[in-house]
Write a protein that holds these residues in place. Structure first.
Motif, PDB file in Angstrom:
ATOM      1  N   HIS A 175      10.644  -9.796   3.664  1.00 27.78           N
ATOM      2  CA  HIS A 175      10.911  -8.702   2.730  1.00 27.78           C
ATOM      3  C   HIS A 175       9.632  -7.915   2.436  1.00 27.78           C
ATOM      4  O   HIS A 175       9.678  -6.693   2.277  1.00 27.78           O
ATOM      5  N   LYS A 176       8.520  -8.607   2.337  1.00 35.23           N
ATOM      6  CA  LYS A 176       7.254  -7.908   2.104  1.00 35.23           C
ATOM      7  C   LYS A 176       6.933  -6.977   3.266  1.00 35.23           C
ATOM      8  O   LYS A 176       6.434  -5.864   3.067  1.00 35.23           O
ATOM      9  N   TYR A 177       7.211  -7.463   4.481  1.00 38.25           N
ATOM     10  CA  TYR A 177       6.971  -6.604   5.641  1.00 38.25           C
ATOM     11  C   TYR A 177       7.826  -5.345   5.555  1.00 38.25           C
ATOM     12  O   TYR A 177       7.332  -4.223   5.717  1.00 38.25           O
ATOM     13  N   PHE A 178       9.134  -5.529   5.320  1.00 36.36           N
ATOM     14  CA  PHE A 178      10.014  -4.357   5.290  1.00 36.36           C
ATOM     15  C   PHE A 178       9.645  -3.428   4.140  1.00 36.36           C
ATOM     16  O   PHE A 178       9.585  -2.211   4.314  1.00 36.36           O
ATOM     17  N   SER A 179       9.406  -4.004   2.976  1.00 40.51           N
ATOM     18  CA  SER A 179       9.076  -3.194   1.807  1.00 40.51           C
ATOM     19  C   SER A 179       7.812  -2.369   2.046  1.00 40.51           C
ATOM     20  O   SER A 179       7.759  -1.176   1.747  1.00 40.51           O
ATOM     21  N   THR A 180       6.793  -3.012   2.610  1.00 41.34           N
ATOM     22  CA  THR A 180       5.530  -2.307   2.848  1.00 41.34           C
ATOM     23  C   THR A 180       5.680  -1.276   3.951  1.00 41.34           C
ATOM     24  O   THR A 180       5.131  -0.166   3.866  1.00 41.34           O
ATOM     25  N   SER A 181       6.436  -1.631   4.995  1.00 41.26           N
ATOM     26  CA  SER A 181       6.678  -0.664   6.081  1.00 41.26           C
ATOM     27  C   SER A 181       7.458   0.533   5.560  1.00 41.26           C
ATOM     28  O   SER A 181       7.160   1.683   5.906  1.00 41.26           O
ATOM     29  N   LEU A 182       8.482   0.269   4.745  1.00 36.81           N
ATOM     30  CA  LEU A 182       9.271   1.359   4.179  1.00 36.81           C
ATOM     31  C   LEU A 182       8.420   2.215   3.250  1.00 36.81           C
ATOM     32  O   LEU A 182       8.545   3.448   3.226  1.00 36.81           O
ATOM     33  N   LYS A 189       9.316   1.265  15.800  1.00 40.02           N
ATOM     34  CA  LYS A 189       8.915   2.356  16.683  1.00 40.02           C
ATOM     35  C   LYS A 189       8.672   3.645  15.898  1.00 40.02           C
ATOM     36  O   LYS A 189       7.938   4.518  16.333  1.00 40.02           O
ATOM     37  N   PHE A 190       9.291   3.749  14.728  1.00 36.70           N
ATOM     38  CA  PHE A 190       9.059   4.926  13.878  1.00 36.70           C
ATOM     39  C   PHE A 190       7.639   4.911  13.317  1.00 36.70           C
ATOM     40  O   PHE A 190       7.056   5.952  13.058  1.00 36.70           O
ATOM     41  N   ASP A 191       7.125   3.703  13.074  1.00 34.14           N
ATOM     42  CA  ASP A 191       5.774   3.555  12.520  1.00 34.14           C
ATOM     43  C   ASP A 191       5.267   2.171  12.891  1.00 34.14           C
ATOM     44  O   ASP A 191       5.789   1.162  12.430  1.00 34.14           O
ATOM     45  N   SER A 192       4.255   2.128  13.741  1.00 39.17           N
ATOM     46  CA  SER A 192       3.743   0.842  14.251  1.00 39.17           C
ATOM     47  C   SER A 192       2.520   0.356  13.486  1.00 39.17           C
ATOM     48  O   SER A 192       1.757  -0.467  13.977  1.00 39.17           O
ATOM     49  N   THR A 193       2.338   0.866  12.265  1.00 42.75           N
ATOM     50  CA  THR A 193       1.154   0.498  11.478  1.00 42.75           C
ATOM     51  C   THR A 193       0.990  -1.004  11.362  1.00 42.75           C
ATOM     52  O   THR A 193      -0.121  -1.537  11.468  1.00 42.75           O
ATOM     53  N   PHE A 194       2.103  -1.705  11.160  1.00 46.02           N
ATOM     54  CA  PHE A 194       2.026  -3.148  10.896  1.00 46.02           C
ATOM     55  C   PHE A 194       2.564  -3.962  12.067  1.00 46.02           C
ATOM     56  O   PHE A 194       3.160  -5.025  11.882  1.00 46.02           O
ATOM     57  N   ALA A 195       2.332  -3.474  13.284  1.00 52.60           N
ATOM     58  CA  ALA A 195       2.828  -4.174  14.472  1.00 52.60           C
ATOM     59  C   ALA A 195       2.218  -5.566  14.589  1.00 52.60           C
ATOM     60  O   ALA A 195       2.912  -6.534  14.944  1.00 52.60           O
ATOM     61  N   SER A 196       0.929  -5.695  14.306  1.00 51.16           N
ATOM     62  CA  SER A 196       0.288  -7.012  14.438  1.00 51.16           C
ATOM     63  C   SER A 196       0.813  -7.989  13.387  1.00 51.16           C
ATOM     64  O   SER A 196       1.010  -9.177  13.668  1.00 51.16           O
ATOM     65  N   GLU A 197       1.057  -7.482  12.174  1.00 52.24           N
ATOM     66  CA  GLU A 197       1.605  -8.361  11.131  1.00 52.24           C
ATOM     67  C   GLU A 197       3.015  -8.822  11.496  1.00 52.24           C
ATOM     68  O   GLU A 197       3.366  -9.987  11.277  1.00 52.24           O
ATOM     69  N   LEU A 209       0.172 -11.042   4.305  1.00 54.55           N
ATOM     70  CA  LEU A 209       0.362 -10.159   3.157  1.00 54.55           C
ATOM     71  C   LEU A 209      -0.845  -9.250   2.957  1.00 54.55           C
ATOM     72  O   LEU A 209      -0.694  -8.049   2.700  1.00 54.55           O
ATOM     73  N   PHE A 210      -2.053  -9.781   3.117  1.00 60.06           N
ATOM     74  CA  PHE A 210      -3.254  -8.952   3.007  1.00 60.06           C
ATOM     75  C   PHE A 210      -3.236  -7.841   4.050  1.00 60.06           C
ATOM     76  O   PHE A 210      -3.624  -6.698   3.776  1.00 60.06           O
ATOM     77  N   GLY A 211      -2.776  -8.171   5.265  1.00 60.56           N
ATOM     78  CA  GLY A 211      -2.684  -7.161   6.310  1.00 60.56           C
ATOM     79  C   GLY A 211      -1.698  -6.065   5.940  1.00 60.56           C
ATOM     80  O   GLY A 211      -1.960  -4.881   6.153  1.00 60.56           O
ATOM     81  N   LEU A 212      -0.561  -6.460   5.366  1.00 62.35           N
ATOM     82  CA  LEU A 212       0.443  -5.478   4.961  1.00 62.35           C
ATOM     83  C   LEU A 212      -0.067  -4.595   3.830  1.00 62.35           C
ATOM     84  O   LEU A 212       0.257  -3.400   3.768  1.00 62.35           O
ATOM     85  N   LEU A 213      -0.852  -5.196   2.942  1.00 61.41           N
ATOM     86  CA  LEU A 213      -1.385  -4.430   1.812  1.00 61.41           C
ATOM     87  C   LEU A 213      -2.677  -3.707   2.159  1.00 61.41           C
ATOM     88  O   LEU A 213      -3.218  -2.965   1.340  1.00 61.41           O
ATOM     89  N   GLU A 214      -3.185  -3.963   3.379  1.00 65.52           N
ATOM     90  CA  GLU A 214      -4.420  -3.352   3.864  1.00 65.52           C
ATOM     91  C   GLU A 214      -5.568  -3.573   2.879  1.00 65.52           C
ATOM     92  O   GLU A 214      -6.248  -2.645   2.462  1.00 65.52           O
ATOM     93  N   THR A 215      -5.764  -4.837   2.549  1.00 66.58           N
ATOM     94  CA  THR A 215      -6.801  -5.215   1.602  1.00 66.58           C
ATOM     95  C   THR A 215      -7.245  -6.638   1.900  1.00 66.58           C
ATOM     96  O   THR A 215      -6.667  -7.311   2.755  1.00 66.58           O
ATOM     97  N   ASP A 216      -8.284  -7.082   1.227  1.00 62.59           N
ATOM     98  CA  ASP A 216      -8.710  -8.478   1.376  1.00 62.59           C
ATOM     99  C   ASP A 216      -8.536  -9.249   0.076  1.00 62.59           C
ATOM    100  O   ASP A 216      -9.050 -10.348  -0.089  1.00 62.59           O
ATOM    101  N   HIS A 217      -7.801  -8.638  -0.857  1.00 63.05           N
ATOM    102  CA  HIS A 217      -7.526  -9.327  -2.125  1.00 63.05           C
ATOM    103  C   HIS A 217      -6.250  -8.730  -2.721  1.00 63.05           C
ATOM    104  O   HIS A 217      -5.826  -7.647  -2.347  1.00 63.05           O
ATOM    105  N   LEU A 218      -5.674  -9.455  -3.643  1.00 65.04           N
ATOM    106  CA  LEU A 218      -4.463  -8.964  -4.296  1.00 65.04           C
ATOM    107  C   LEU A 218      -4.837  -8.135  -5.522  1.00 65.04           C
ATOM    108  O   LEU A 218      -5.596  -8.591  -6.380  1.00 65.04           O
TER     109      LEU A 218
END
Length: 807
Positions: A239-246, A646-654, A697-706
């Motif tokens: 869900h975090k992946y989808f939410s962040t991608s959306l 395919k619409f947005d591959s920003t988080f392909a590695s995650e 989760l850090f990758g999805l949030l593009e950060t190294d901390h919450l």
């Protein structure tokens, strides 16, 4: 009477004999030394005791003179010595199963064996006499005849106990015998209520209030408590992946696309208004300009064209939009309340997302009455402007197609239908009365709405009969239709004015959900039509096969599989209590979906008037919740997400990391059910599963901390409204679940993390407001059907092992 050369110490764990590769002992002076506890003075069980003179073994002494071993134990302020005689019960039957196992394993511990089993090593590390030999390839434990004889005697007693490995409960389910748990002493204390849960249902849930689910697994990894890797944990990161991608898609594409569509439509309308051929079409053109300008304003735009004749009406709309309250004045509709413009879900995270939410929501709320020719001609003019510009039309089609892939098909008449009704005539001919009448007849023939509006019998307003058409329509959802058909409103005589989250699994034939709805909530008694309507929906959705159509469907399918049944599953998963746990998981997952798609999906309503030296770390065990159908479906969802990415591959590695983890968890789940051995390599990889989830989760949030906002997993969505109140479904902080699981032929207490599901009637909350309430503990009670299995007055079980000689 024989005198056995052994020391008795109560605990439990199996013996694993392999040692690992050599590592250098710690040399840094600032490292903290671990206090070693000698528990050898523990009270003995009431039984005739045997005196023991352990003595010294010459073959051991030379190993403690090996440089790396001598250096390590000197650093620990430990040295080999001869221990005083000890005692243990001659009658082994007075010992519990776990005590027997520790008595047997202590023979090896006293002979310098390094246990790979984390519980055994951690327990003996608490005693200052335990000095295992490590990184010596030719080391072997040498046992005396007396020790071998005692080991045989203990094993014989253990086998007697294991003859009763399972207990049959009143429902003929074969539950694991809680008397055979081997790691009870991994915890300082196990309350009686939790022990009763283990005996009666093999698991216990404690309200842990963990702000993130992976914190449980981080603690497990540190204390070497076996993992119970739940479907909830994997659903969380999905869900975090989808939410962040959306969120990315909405902010970087959907907002820009809708803004561009409105801007270009405005330019096109202005050009049409200036054309000499359209002077007699002023009314329709100005209406279309007013509509476009108001939508742009709701999106936070500063440039828009408002016709002079609409200046006062525009100011009225602006005020209502700014205040996020009141009713529309431009397109009157008694059922619309601008409180719905309040950004929520992930749309509160940035100004752009807030503007996009308000703009789209304004459009999806303000549908025109197809029988009102002024409104219809105005929207026909917009449709003409879009269709006559190929580039603009393609942008509109692309935008709608993405929404449908994410959230489902439009559930109301929309611009798409209107454009289909237009011919190839010019604007004047298109707006002729004859053509408009044809369009009305065409639109009136549609029965597109599946999420039906529910009206009480006293609802006298004409709105009940009005068919509306939207520039952008909200989309159909399965629960939207279910909720709209399972409510009854009639003012004070309403039989069921609000639906229940359990309606969803009940429609898909979950028997536990059905039993709760009928036997605990008594809906069948309160409303005579409830049973018939539920049965009709069950029949309708029995062969539903369109799961891959959009994320809304696929997400619901995956959530429902958390409640799946299969003869291959262990019997504790078939208990009524565990079925309720699974329902909570499924509904919490569904709450995530409704939260993420809150902007696009239609909301149904009713209207009424570590350390670096010493031995290698021990083996840490993991047990994956063996819901095989869930893991199969979850990976299908991952594949679906790969296609949509395919619409947005920003988080392909995650997403690849989520897929890799899911495949690993599925593999282990199948190995467990099939009785196969899980490799030590897999156990090592799953040891830090909490860290893996956190890293993704850090990758999805593009950060190294919450960030402060992201430190809490809590979220909320309003899914139905009636009489200015809303049915809210929400996820709070995570609970801990303790489960008896079989590992290497023994029963262990494992610990995992599960969602906490909330459902209540009240005002609309955004995530920040809900998170604040959760943090303060100021939240409504859980649904009454889940309360009996939640221990909300018992603290989490605290580990007590020591790992001074391991990572």
């Amino acid at each position: 009477m024989k005198i056995y050369k052994i020391i008795f110490f109560l605990a439990s764990v199996s013996i694993i004999t392999n040692c690992k590769k050599k590592t250098a002992p710690p040399k840094e002076k600032e490292q903290k030394k671990v206090e070693v506890i000698d528990q050898s003075s523990m009270d003995q069980p009431p039984s005739e005791l045997v005196s023991v003179d352990y003595g010294a073994k010459g073959y051991l002494k030379k190993y403690y003179e090996i440089p790396h071993i001598q250096e390590f134990y000197e650093w620990q302020d430990m040295k080999y010595q001869i221990w005083e005689p000890k005692k243990f019960p001659e009658d082994l039957s007075v010992l519990s199963y776990d005590e027997l196992r520790l008595l047997r394993n202590e023979i090896y511990a006293r002979n310098g064996h390094l246990f790979d089993d984390a519980f055994l090593r951690g327990h003996f590390n608490r005693s200052k006499w335990y000095m295992p030999i490590f990184d010596v390839d030719d080391f072997e434990v040498i046992l005396s005849e007396e020790e071998q004889e005692l080991i045989s005697k203990i094993k014989e007693e253990e086998e007697k106990r294991k003859e009763l490995k399972t207990i049959t409960d009143k429902n003929r389910l074969e539950l694991y015998n809680a008397d055979l748990i081997v790691n009870k002493k991994q915890f300082k204390e196990i309350p009686q209520k939790v022990q009763n849960d283990f005996s009666n249902q093999n698991f216990s849930i404690l309200e842990a209030n963990r702000s993130m689910p992976f914190y449980t697994y981080d603690e497990n990894a540190y204390e070497y408590i076996p993992h119970y890797i739940t479907t909830d944990l994997y659903l969380f990161i999905l869900h975090k992946y989808f939410s962040t991608s959306l969120e990315k898609l909405d902010e970087n594409f959907m907002y820009v696309q809708l803004k561009t569509i409105l801007e270009e439509a405005s330019y096109k309308l202005s050009a049409l208004a200036k054309s000499e051929d359209n002077k007699n079409l002023k009314s329709s053109l100005e209406w279309a300009q007013m509509y476009t300008a108001t939508a742009q304003y709701a999106m936070g735009e500063k440039k828009y064209v408002v016709p002079d004749d609409y200046a006062l009406e525009f100011d009225s709309e602006k005020e209502a939009i700014n205040l996020i309250q009141g009713k529309p004045s431009f397109i009157p509709n008694i059922l619309v309340n601008y409180k719905e413009l309040k950004p929520r879900g992930h749309y509160t995270k940035s100004d752009t997302l807030k503007k996009y939410f308000k703009g789209f929501k304004w459009i999806s709320l303000n549908g025109i009455n197809i029988k009102n020719k002024k409104e219809l001609k105005g929207l026909i003019t917009m449709a003409y402007a879009i269709k006559s510009d190929q580039n603009l039309y393609e942008k509109y089609q692309q935008y709608v197609s993405i929404i449908e892939k994410l959230a489902g098909q439009e559930d109301n008449l929309s611009m798409s239908n209107l454009i289909q009704a237009l011919g190839d005539t010019n604007l004047e001919e298109t707006l002729s009365d004859t053509n408009v009448n044809k369009i009305i007849t065409y639109l009136d023939g549609f029965d597109k709405e599946r999420v039906k509006r529910v009206f009480g019998k006293e609802f006298r307003n004409e709105e009940k009969e009005i068919k509306r058409l939207f520039f952008l329509s909200s989309t159909y959802s399965i629960t939207g239709e279910i909720f709209s058909r399972l409510v009854h409103v009639d003012d004070l005589n309403s039989k069921r004015p609000f639906p229940n989250g359990l309606d969803l699994p009940a429609v898909f034939n979950n028997k536990t959900a059905e039993e709760i709805l009928f036997n605990e909530y008594k809906y069948g008694d309160k409303w005579s039509e409830f049973n018939e309507r539920l049965s009709s929906l069950q029949e309708q959705f029995y062969k539903f096969e369109d799961w891959d159509n959009n994320y809304g469907y696929k997400g619901v399918q995956t959530a429902l599989q958390a409640t799946s049944e299969d003869d291959r599953y262990p019997d504790y998963m078939k208990t009524n209590a565990y079925n309720r746990k699974e329902l909570s998981t499924a509904l919490a997952s569904w709450a995530h979906i409704k939260h993420d798609l809150i902007l696009y999906q239609e909301k149904p309503f009713a209207a009424e008037s570590g350390q670096g030296g010493g031995p290698e770390p021990p083996q840490h065990y993991s047990y994956v919740e063996p819901n095989l159908r869930f893991w199969d479906t979850a990976l299908e969802l991952v594949k679906w997400l790969e296609n949509i990415s395919k619409f947005d591959s920003t988080f392909a590695s995650e997403l690849k990391e989520i897929k890799d983890l899911g495949e690993k968890l599925r593999l282990v789940a199948y190995q467990q059910v099939e009785g196969k051995t899980v490799s030590s390599e897999i156990y090592d990889e799953l040891h830090h599963v909490g860290g893996t989830i956190e890293y993704i989760l850090f990758g999805l949030l593009e950060t190294d901390h919450l960030s402060e906002r992201e430190k809490s997993m809590a979220l909320i969505a309003d899914v139905y409204s009636y009489k200015r109140s809303n049915l809210n479904v929400a996820v709070g902080h995570a609970d801990d679940i303790y489960v008896i699981v079989p590992i290497n032929g023994e029963y262990y207490i494992s610990r995992g993390s599960i969602f906490s599901y909330h459902e209540f009637i009240g005002e609309i909350f955004d995530d920040d407001q809900w998170k604040s309430k959760v943090k303060k503990g100021n939240i409504p009670d859980r649904p009454k059907w889940i309360q009996p299995i939640i221990n909300d007055n018992i603290k989490g079980l605290e580990g007590q092992l020591e790992f001074r000689v391991g990572g």
